[in-house]
Write a protein that holds these residues in place. Structure first.
Motif, PDB file in Angstrom:
ATOM      1  N   VAL A   1       0.806  -1.280   0.022  1.00 43.97           N
ATOM      2  CA  VAL A   1      -0.044   0.002  -0.199  1.00 43.97           C
ATOM      3  C   VAL A   1       0.805   1.139   0.143  1.00 43.97           C
ATOM      4  CG1 VAL A   1      -1.917  -1.095   0.975  1.00 43.97           C
ATOM      5  CG2 VAL A   1      -0.218   0.023   2.630  1.00 43.97           C
ATOM      6  N   GLY A   2       2.195   1.399   0.307  1.00 45.09           N
ATOM      7  CA  GLY A   2       3.051   2.291   0.258  1.00 45.09           C
ATOM      8  C   GLY A   2       3.895   2.537  -1.046  1.00 45.09           C
ATOM      9  N   VAL A   3       3.726   1.371  -2.005  1.00 47.60           N
ATOM     10  CA  VAL A   3       4.435   1.177  -3.126  1.00 47.60           C
ATOM     11  C   VAL A   3       3.427   1.779  -4.403  1.00 47.60           C
ATOM     12  CG1 VAL A   3       5.682   0.147  -4.447  1.00 47.60           C
ATOM     13  CG2 VAL A   3       6.442  -0.039  -2.210  1.00 47.60           C
ATOM     14  N   GLN A   4       2.487   0.999  -4.275  1.00 50.13           N
ATOM     15  CA  GLN A   4       1.554   0.763  -5.398  1.00 50.13           C
ATOM     16  C   GLN A   4       0.954   2.409  -5.652  1.00 50.13           C
ATOM     17  OE1 GLN A   4       0.891  -1.525  -7.504  1.00 50.13           O
ATOM     18  NE2 GLN A   4      -1.068  -0.986  -8.343  1.00 50.13           N
ATOM     19  N   GLU A   5       1.033   2.609  -7.074  1.00 49.32           N
ATOM     20  CA  GLU A   5       0.532   3.972  -7.212  1.00 49.32           C
ATOM     21  C   GLU A   5       1.072   5.020  -6.693  1.00 49.32           C
ATOM     22  OE1 GLU A   5      -3.755   4.396  -7.896  1.00 49.32           O
ATOM     23  OE2 GLU A   5      -4.182   2.177  -8.257  1.00 49.32           O
TER      24      GLU A   5
ATOM     25  N   ALA B   1      18.018   8.751  -4.893  1.00 48.80           N
ATOM     26  CA  ALA B   1      17.362   7.399  -5.177  1.00 48.80           C
ATOM     27  C   ALA B   1      15.921   7.505  -5.096  1.00 48.80           C
ATOM     28  CB  ALA B   1      17.725   6.324  -4.106  1.00 48.80           C
ATOM     29  N   GLY B   2      15.118   6.822  -5.752  1.00 50.14           N
ATOM     30  CA  GLY B   2      13.583   6.748  -5.693  1.00 50.14           C
ATOM     31  C   GLY B   2      13.152   5.178  -5.863  1.00 50.14           C
ATOM     32  N   LEU B   3      12.081   4.774  -5.187  1.00 47.85           N
ATOM     33  CA  LEU B   3      11.530   3.723  -5.364  1.00 47.85           C
ATOM     34  C   LEU B   3      10.243   3.465  -6.086  1.00 47.85           C
ATOM     35  CD1 LEU B   3      11.621   0.855  -3.700  1.00 47.85           C
ATOM     36  CD2 LEU B   3       9.979   1.732  -2.380  1.00 47.85           C
ATOM     37  N   LEU B   4      10.374   2.700  -7.366  1.00 46.84           N
ATOM     38  CA  LEU B   4       9.559   2.626  -8.266  1.00 46.84           C
ATOM     39  C   LEU B   4       8.633   1.604  -7.981  1.00 46.84           C
ATOM     40  CD1 LEU B   4      11.720   2.318 -11.473  1.00 46.84           C
ATOM     41  CD2 LEU B   4      10.209   4.312 -10.971  1.00 46.84           C
TER      42      LEU B   4
END
Length: 340
Positions: free
Chosen positions: A188-192, A227-230
């Motif tokens: 839920v922290g990553v999706q969309e 850095a970024g989290l895709l």
């Protein structure tokens, strides 16, 4: 035909499982053991084993060991297996820096085995594999440094770009953060969503990138890194921005890269102006590099993409083993494909 007996420490994480899958398909390797602290760990259900604890594995005899244990834990097991006569490739950060002071500065903790650092060498296969010819302890580079180095090392060495600063915008899929979930990596922290972390000079890979850029080219560098989290499972992309030196153009940068990697199966330099996408490289051990013209600004843009679990970790470790064994570096590794 020689068959290597190998073991994998920390085999139940994302990197360890990818390594086990590739080693199992390698025509000249037999996996003797994989270790996990918990026999019912999720990863142990995805590979037949045999599974051991790290202590139990010491009763086995192997030629090579791959350590996918976390930094801080890996070093003592790497040292133990090197003492038993195995050659060890460490995929953690424990042997990437040559001094305990550098390790402490970037990892925020004392080095677990500082007396063993002099025995180790970090290997980027396209750059310095020969340096490890007689070493028992070999450090595998981090995923972000691999992509940055492959994009900029030849052109820094050729004096085509300024290395102070190089601005790097880096993005990786969620597997790059490891198997243990956190608030940031939970679905839920990553999706969309898209999140930035370790902006500026806080990411520990900054120290790794800078140290070896200078060590391998003689040119000091300053890296400004974000850095970024895709919201994807795997894949990594870096975009590096650098000022051109007098007389250099994007075309000369591209020509330098094309010449440096001619004949290297795992680096593909795209036509000038063309940039890679994640789906071009995911599932392969390849890094694709693109060069974008912006000559009117006095800068050049370099884009590199790779699979963080393959060329950024497990695949690169196998590639190094292949080279040090005198085998074809592609043995057991996917060159083509994508969307894996």
């Amino acid at each position: 035909m020689q068959t290597l007996q190998v073991g994998v420490l920390g085999g139940s994480g994302f990197t360890g499982l990818e390594l086990l899958r590739r080693l199992r398909r390698h025509p000249r390797v037999r996996v003797v053991f994989a270790t996990a602290r918990q026999p019912d760990a999720v990863g142990t259900r995805q590979f037949p084993g045999p599974w051991r604890t790290p202590e139990e594995a010491l009763s086995d005899s192997v030629d090579w060991v791959f350590s996918c244990l976390p930094h801080g834990e890996s070093a003592r097991w790497v040292a133990a297996w090197a003492d038993r006569g195995a050659r060890v490739i460490d995929l953690s950060g424990d042997f990437r820096f040559p001094t305990p002071e550098l390790y402490t500065a970037w990892y925020g903790m004392p080095h677990p085995c500082p007396e063993r650092l002099a025995e180790a060498v970090l290997v980027l296969p396209e750059w310095n594999a020969e340096a490890a010819r007689d070493r028992r302890i070999i450090a595998n580079p981090g995923c972000y440094p691999t992509a940055v180095w492959l994009a900029v090392l030849p052109v820094v060495r050729a004096g085509l770009i300024e290395a102070r600063p190089i601005v790097v915008d880096a993005k990786s899929g969620v597997t790059g953060a490891g198997r243990t979930p956190t608030e940031r990596t939970h679905f839920v922290g990553v999706q969309e969503n898209f999140t930035v972390y370790s902006a500026g000079r806080r990411h520990r890979h900054v120290g790794e990138i800078e140290h070896y850029l200078e060590a391998w080219t003689g040119t000091p560098s300053h890296i400004l890194f974000t850095a970024g989290l895709l919201p994807v499972r795997r894949g990594l992309m870096v975009t590096a921005y650098a000022a051109l030196r007098s007389g250099a153009t994007a075309r000369t940068v591209w020509s330098c890269l094309a010449e440096a990697y001619a004949g290297r199966p795992f680096v593909r330099v795209r036509p000038l102006g063309e940039v890679p996408a994640l789906h071009d490289v995911v599932g392969t051990n390849r890094c694709d590099v693109g060069v974008v013209e912006a000559d009117e600004t006095g800068w050049v843009v370099l884009v590199a993409a790779l699979d963080n679990l393959l060329k950024g970790a497990s695949g690169q470790a196998i590639q190094t083993m292949n080279l040090l064994m005198g085998w074809d570096e592609t043995l057991g590794l996917p060159v083509e494909g994508g969307d894996g």
